[in-house]
Design a protein around this motif. Structure first.
Motif, PDB file in Angstrom:
ATOM      1  N   LYS A  63       0.880   4.669  -9.303  1.00 52.51           N
ATOM      2  CA  LYS A  63      -0.575   4.746  -9.722  1.00 52.51           C
ATOM      3  C   LYS A  63      -0.889   4.693 -10.967  1.00 52.51           C
ATOM      4  CE  LYS A  63      -0.629   9.728  -9.295  1.00 52.51           C
ATOM      5  NZ  LYS A  63       1.138  10.091  -9.287  1.00 52.51           N
ATOM      6  N   HIS A 107       1.603   2.868  -3.299  1.00 52.74           N
ATOM      7  CA  HIS A 107       0.531   3.236  -4.176  1.00 52.74           C
ATOM      8  C   HIS A 107       0.641   4.376  -4.705  1.00 52.74           C
ATOM      9  CE1 HIS A 107      -3.400   4.491  -5.646  1.00 52.74           C
ATOM     10  NE2 HIS A 107      -3.315   5.533  -4.996  1.00 52.74           N
ATOM     11  N   HIS A 108       1.226   5.361  -4.169  1.00 50.81           N
ATOM     12  CA  HIS A 108       1.179   6.573  -5.050  1.00 50.81           C
ATOM     13  C   HIS A 108       2.374   6.660  -6.188  1.00 50.81           C
ATOM     14  CE1 HIS A 108       0.846  10.865  -5.830  1.00 50.81           C
ATOM     15  NE2 HIS A 108       2.110  10.978  -5.951  1.00 50.81           N
ATOM     16  N   PRO A 109       3.588   6.346  -5.814  1.00 51.89           N
ATOM     17  CA  PRO A 109       4.576   6.085  -6.977  1.00 51.89           C
ATOM     18  C   PRO A 109       4.106   5.188  -8.087  1.00 51.89           C
ATOM     19  CG  PRO A 109       5.317   5.369  -5.002  1.00 51.89           C
ATOM     20  CD  PRO A 109       3.929   5.748  -4.430  1.00 51.89           C
ATOM     21  N   GLU A 132       0.801  -1.202  -0.055  1.00 51.40           N
ATOM     22  CA  GLU A 132      -0.086   0.114   0.012  1.00 51.40           C
ATOM     23  C   GLU A 132       0.895   1.354   0.064  1.00 51.40           C
ATOM     24  OE1 GLU A 132      -3.604   2.160   2.516  1.00 51.40           O
ATOM     25  OE2 GLU A 132      -2.724   0.171   3.193  1.00 51.40           O
ATOM     26  N   LYS A 133       2.041   1.333   0.805  1.00 54.70           N
ATOM     27  CA  LYS A 133       2.826   2.499   0.767  1.00 54.70           C
ATOM     28  C   LYS A 133       3.405   2.917  -0.488  1.00 54.70           C
ATOM     29  CE  LYS A 133       6.516   2.175   3.582  1.00 54.70           C
ATOM     30  NZ  LYS A 133       7.371   1.644   4.387  1.00 54.70           N
TER      31      LYS A 133
END
Length: 146
Positions: free
Chosen positions: A121, A117-119, A114-115
């Motif tokens: 996406k 997720h942003h990079p 989950e950590k």
């Protein structure tokens, strides 16, 4: 039906063995393929085939040519690709392999915590499915084979 699954991702941890063992325990009809997992062999394959290279850059270029050849052949034969993005190692090769699989029309299961997720996406949105664990990826494989 038997599947061939290319396991893309870092070669430093035992995540591939985890997937293989758990899939075998479920008696899933899958052949797994992937990159050379012996780091020294991967780094030295250019020298082993072409002879000793004159510089470290030439050595890396020669090795990467043969590693890319292996990846291309095995990924082409695969029915789908599982690409694991872990937290510990740099993931450039994983990103390259996942992108190549997507560009060639291969279905991709992306495993990422989950950590990340942003990079990841954009890549995650292009993947056929995104999961957070190897167990979830195995469940996806089980579902395909139902």
């Amino acid at each position: 039906m038997k599947l061939t699954v290319y396991l893309a991702g870092e070669i430093h941890s035992d995540w591939r063995e985890e997937i293989k063992k758990k899939s075998a325990a479920l008696d899933l009809p899958i052949d797994f393929v992937g990159p050379m997992e012996i780091h020294e062999r991967s780094d030295n394959i250019g020298d082993d085939i072409l002879g000793e290279q004159s510089t470290a850059i030439a050595k890396d270029h020669a090795a990467s040519s043969f590693n890319n050849l292996r990846t291309s052949v095995l990924m082409h034969k695969a029915d789908l690709v599982i690409a694991l993005f872990g937290e510990q190692y740099k993931q450039w090769n994983t990103a390259m392999d996942a992108s190549a699989a997507l560009a060639s029309g291969k279905p991709v299961i992306l495993i990422r915590p989950e950590k990340l997720h942003h990079p990841l996406k954009e890549l995650s949105r292009k993947a056929s499915a995104t999961v957070e664990t190897c167990d979830q990826a195995i469940k996806a494989l089980t579902y395909i084979l139902e």
